[in-house]
Design a protein around this motif. Structure first.
Motif, PDB file in Angstrom:
ATOM      1  N   GLU A 130       0.830  -1.208   0.000  1.00  0.00           N
ATOM      2  CA  GLU A 130       0.000   0.000   0.000  1.00  0.00           C
ATOM      3  C   GLU A 130       0.866   1.259   0.000  1.00  0.00           C
ATOM      4  OE1 GLU A 130      -3.284   2.301   2.737  1.00  0.00           O
ATOM      5  OE2 GLU A 130      -3.012   0.148   3.028  1.00  0.00           O
ATOM      6  N   LYS A 131       1.927   1.254   0.794  1.00  0.00           N
ATOM      7  CA  LYS A 131       2.811   2.415   0.875  1.00  0.00           C
ATOM      8  C   LYS A 131       3.527   2.660  -0.452  1.00  0.00           C
ATOM      9  CE  LYS A 131       3.548   2.053   5.836  1.00  0.00           C
ATOM     10  NZ  LYS A 131       4.463   1.614   6.896  1.00  0.00           N
ATOM     11  N   VAL A 132       3.967   1.608  -1.119  1.00  0.00           N
ATOM     12  CA  VAL A 132       4.640   1.765  -2.418  1.00  0.00           C
ATOM     13  C   VAL A 132       3.669   2.322  -3.461  1.00  0.00           C
ATOM     14  CG1 VAL A 132       5.711   0.513  -4.343  1.00  0.00           C
ATOM     15  CG2 VAL A 132       6.437   0.043  -2.008  1.00  0.00           C
ATOM     16  N   ILE A 133       2.438   1.859  -3.429  1.00  0.00           N
ATOM     17  CA  ILE A 133       1.433   2.380  -4.366  1.00  0.00           C
ATOM     18  C   ILE A 133       1.168   3.860  -4.081  1.00  0.00           C
ATOM     19  CG2 ILE A 133      -0.982   2.243  -5.098  1.00  0.00           C
ATOM     20  CD1 ILE A 133      -0.754  -0.842  -4.594  1.00  0.00           C
ATOM     21  N   ARG A 134       1.030   4.218  -2.817  1.00  0.00           N
ATOM     22  CA  ARG A 134       0.811   5.627  -2.450  1.00  0.00           C
ATOM     23  C   ARG A 134       2.003   6.498  -2.858  1.00  0.00           C
ATOM     24  NH1 ARG A 134      -3.659   6.559   0.525  1.00  0.00           N
ATOM     25  NH2 ARG A 134      -4.562   4.823   1.656  1.00  0.00           N
ATOM     26  N   GLU A 135       3.214   6.010  -2.638  1.00  0.00           N
ATOM     27  CA  GLU A 135       4.409   6.741  -3.036  1.00  0.00           C
ATOM     28  C   GLU A 135       4.452   6.910  -4.555  1.00  0.00           C
ATOM     29  OE1 GLU A 135       7.825   7.937  -1.369  1.00  0.00           O
ATOM     30  OE2 GLU A 135       5.883   8.577  -0.579  1.00  0.00           O
ATOM     31  N   SER A 136       4.073   5.891  -5.290  1.00  0.00           N
ATOM     32  CA  SER A 136       4.046   5.962  -6.754  1.00  0.00           C
ATOM     33  C   SER A 136       3.035   6.995  -7.226  1.00  0.00           C
ATOM     34  CB  SER A 136       3.721   4.593  -7.350  1.00  0.00           C
ATOM     35  OG  SER A 136       4.720   3.658  -6.992  1.00  0.00           O
ATOM     36  N   LEU A 137       1.873   7.035  -6.561  1.00  0.00           N
ATOM     37  CA  LEU A 137       0.866   8.044  -6.883  1.00  0.00           C
ATOM     38  C   LEU A 137       1.350   9.454  -6.555  1.00  0.00           C
ATOM     39  CD1 LEU A 137      -2.273   6.137  -5.590  1.00  0.00           C
ATOM     40  CD2 LEU A 137      -1.853   6.819  -7.964  1.00  0.00           C
ATOM     41  N   ARG A 138       2.209   9.566  -5.576  1.00  0.00           N
ATOM     42  CA  ARG A 138       2.765  10.875  -5.208  1.00  0.00           C
ATOM     43  C   ARG A 138       3.742  11.386  -6.255  1.00  0.00           C
ATOM     44  NH1 ARG A 138       7.434  12.542  -3.292  1.00  0.00           N
ATOM     45  NH2 ARG A 138       8.243  10.473  -2.861  1.00  0.00           N
ATOM     46  N   ILE A 139       4.577  10.510  -6.795  1.00  0.00           N
ATOM     47  CA  ILE A 139       5.636  10.947  -7.709  1.00  0.00           C
ATOM     48  C   ILE A 139       5.226  10.954  -9.176  1.00  0.00           C
ATOM     49  CG2 ILE A 139       7.445  10.217  -6.104  1.00  0.00           C
ATOM     50  CD1 ILE A 139       8.021   7.895  -8.139  1.00  0.00           C
ATOM     51  N   ALA A 140       4.080  10.349  -9.514  1.00  0.00           N
ATOM     52  CA  ALA A 140       3.668  10.261 -10.920  1.00  0.00           C
ATOM     53  C   ALA A 140       2.190  10.598 -11.089  1.00  0.00           C
ATOM     54  CB  ALA A 140       3.940   8.853 -11.448  1.00  0.00           C
ATOM     55  N   LYS A 141       1.879  11.093 -12.272  1.00  0.00           N
ATOM     56  CA  LYS A 141       0.502  11.457 -12.590  1.00  0.00           C
ATOM     57  C   LYS A 141      -0.368  10.217 -12.821  1.00  0.00           C
ATOM     58  CE  LYS A 141       2.302  15.590 -14.687  1.00  0.00           C
ATOM     59  NZ  LYS A 141       2.952  16.038 -15.883  1.00  0.00           N
ATOM     60  N   ARG A 142       0.289   9.124 -13.279  1.00  0.00           N
ATOM     61  CA  ARG A 142      -0.420   7.878 -13.573  1.00  0.00           C
ATOM     62  C   ARG A 142       0.440   6.720 -13.074  1.00  0.00           C
ATOM     63  NH1 ARG A 142      -2.033   7.021 -19.616  1.00  0.00           N
ATOM     64  NH2 ARG A 142      -3.771   8.291 -18.952  1.00  0.00           N
ATOM     65  N   VAL A 143      -0.202   5.704 -12.519  1.00  0.00           N
ATOM     66  CA  VAL A 143       0.508   4.515 -12.064  1.00  0.00           C
ATOM     67  C   VAL A 143      -0.051   3.308 -12.801  1.00  0.00           C
ATOM     68  CG1 VAL A 143       0.993   3.006 -10.089  1.00  0.00           C
ATOM     69  CG2 VAL A 143       0.951   5.491  -9.785  1.00  0.00           C
ATOM     70  N   ILE A 144       0.855   2.504 -13.342  1.00  0.00           N
ATOM     71  CA  ILE A 144       0.469   1.264 -14.013  1.00  0.00           C
ATOM     72  C   ILE A 144       1.034   0.109 -13.199  1.00  0.00           C
ATOM     73  CG2 ILE A 144       0.698  -0.143 -16.090  1.00  0.00           C
ATOM     74  CD1 ILE A 144       1.058   2.511 -17.652  1.00  0.00           C
ATOM     75  N   ILE A 145       0.143  -0.778 -12.771  1.00  0.00           N
ATOM     76  CA  ILE A 145       0.561  -1.960 -12.013  1.00  0.00           C
ATOM     77  C   ILE A 145       0.369  -3.176 -12.901  1.00  0.00           C
ATOM     78  CG2 ILE A 145       0.115  -3.393  -9.979  1.00  0.00           C
ATOM     79  CD1 ILE A 145      -0.990  -0.825  -8.616  1.00  0.00           C
ATOM     80  N   PHE A 146       1.459  -3.906 -13.096  1.00  0.00           N
ATOM     81  CA  PHE A 146       1.414  -5.141 -13.886  1.00  0.00           C
ATOM     82  C   PHE A 146       1.928  -6.240 -12.969  1.00  0.00           C
ATOM     83  CE2 PHE A 146       2.808  -8.357 -16.808  1.00  0.00           C
ATOM     84  CZ  PHE A 146       1.914  -8.289 -17.852  1.00  0.00           C
ATOM     85  N   GLU A 147       1.033  -7.080 -12.514  1.00  0.00           N
ATOM     86  CA  GLU A 147       1.399  -8.104 -11.531  1.00  0.00           C
ATOM     87  C   GLU A 147       0.672  -9.385 -11.890  1.00  0.00           C
ATOM     88  OE1 GLU A 147       3.496  -9.275  -8.219  1.00  0.00           O
ATOM     89  OE2 GLU A 147       3.334  -7.151  -8.648  1.00  0.00           O
ATOM     90  N   VAL A 148       1.398 -10.465 -11.891  1.00  0.00           N
ATOM     91  CA  VAL A 148       0.771 -11.774 -12.087  1.00  0.00           C
ATOM     92  C   VAL A 148       0.917 -12.549 -10.794  1.00  0.00           C
ATOM     93  CG1 VAL A 148       1.169 -11.848 -14.573  1.00  0.00           C
ATOM     94  CG2 VAL A 148       2.900 -12.777 -13.034  1.00  0.00           C
ATOM     95  N   LYS A 149       0.166 -13.607 -10.703  1.00  0.00           N
ATOM     96  CA  LYS A 149       0.239 -14.424  -9.499  1.00  0.00           C
ATOM     97  C   LYS A 149       1.686 -14.888  -9.288  1.00  0.00           C
ATOM     98  CE  LYS A 149      -1.796 -18.455  -7.360  1.00  0.00           C
ATOM     99  NZ  LYS A 149      -2.727 -19.576  -7.530  1.00  0.00           N
ATOM    100  N   PRO A 150       2.223 -14.652  -8.080  1.00  0.00           N
ATOM    101  CA  PRO A 150       3.617 -15.025  -7.849  1.00  0.00           C
ATOM    102  C   PRO A 150       3.827 -16.534  -7.891  1.00  0.00           C
ATOM    103  CG  PRO A 150       2.566 -14.344  -5.808  1.00  0.00           C
ATOM    104  CD  PRO A 150       1.581 -14.087  -6.908  1.00  0.00           C
ATOM    105  N   THR A 151       4.981 -16.918  -8.371  1.00  0.00           N
ATOM    106  CA  THR A 151       5.394 -18.309  -8.383  1.00  0.00           C
ATOM    107  C   THR A 151       6.442 -18.506  -7.310  1.00  0.00           C
ATOM    108  OG1 THR A 151       7.172 -17.901  -9.924  1.00  0.00           O
ATOM    109  CG2 THR A 151       5.029 -18.416 -10.890  1.00  0.00           C
TER     110      THR A 151
END
Length: 156
Positions: A130-151
């Motif tokens: 959550e903190k990394v997502i919030r920090e990303s929203l702080r430093i950028a106008k748009r955030v793209i998250i690309f995540e697949v189920k971890p192996t």
């Protein structure tokens, strides 16, 4: 002087030169070579983020790892891309800043057009995600998250 016989400023020339070099593809470090699995993975990522990235944008790859996906993004979209991670694992020469902690980003507010979080979040505990997502929203106008189920391999 320009074509209209008007004096051009030195800063204008410097800006044009900077714009020509800012979007150059990063160099590969000596002896480094992209693995076929990474090339395959980067092609999947490129296909999915294509509608959201263009040449004029300043992009940050949060959790850039070895830098190969950022390298491929730059090659395809010719955007200005930088990387950040908790440790410098780069195999390509890319503008890079080390993260001060696992959930803080070393950049100013709105410094980037796009922040990419590509297969990063599963490496962090839920509160840090959550903190990394919030920090990303702080430093950028748009955030793209690309995540697949971890192996199991991604967890190691």
């Amino acid at each position: 002087m320009d074509k209209d016989n008007k004096r051009t400023s030195g800063t204008g020339i410097a800006k044009r030169k900077l714009n020509r070099t800012a979007n150059r593809t990063p160099e590969v470090k000596k002896g480094a070579k992209i693995k076929p699995s990474m090339k395959y993975r980067s092609n999947i990522v490129l296909k999915n983020i294509a509608p959201f990235i263009n040449r004029s944008q300043k992009v940050i790859d949060v959790g850039c790892g070895n830098g190969w996906i950022a390298y491929e993004i730059n090659r395809k979209f010719h955007c200005r891309i930088s990387g950040t991670d908790i440790i410098n694992y780069l195999e390509v020469k890319l503008p890079f800043k080390k993260m001060p902690s696992s959930n803080r980003l070393p950049y100013n507010d709105n410094q980037f057009d796009v922040a990419l979080l590509i297969d990063v979040l599963h490496h962090a505990e839920l509160p840090d995600q959550e903190k990394v997502i919030r920090e990303s929203l702080r430093i950028a106008k748009r955030v793209i998250i690309f995540e697949v189920k971890p192996t199991l391999l991604a967890k190691i």
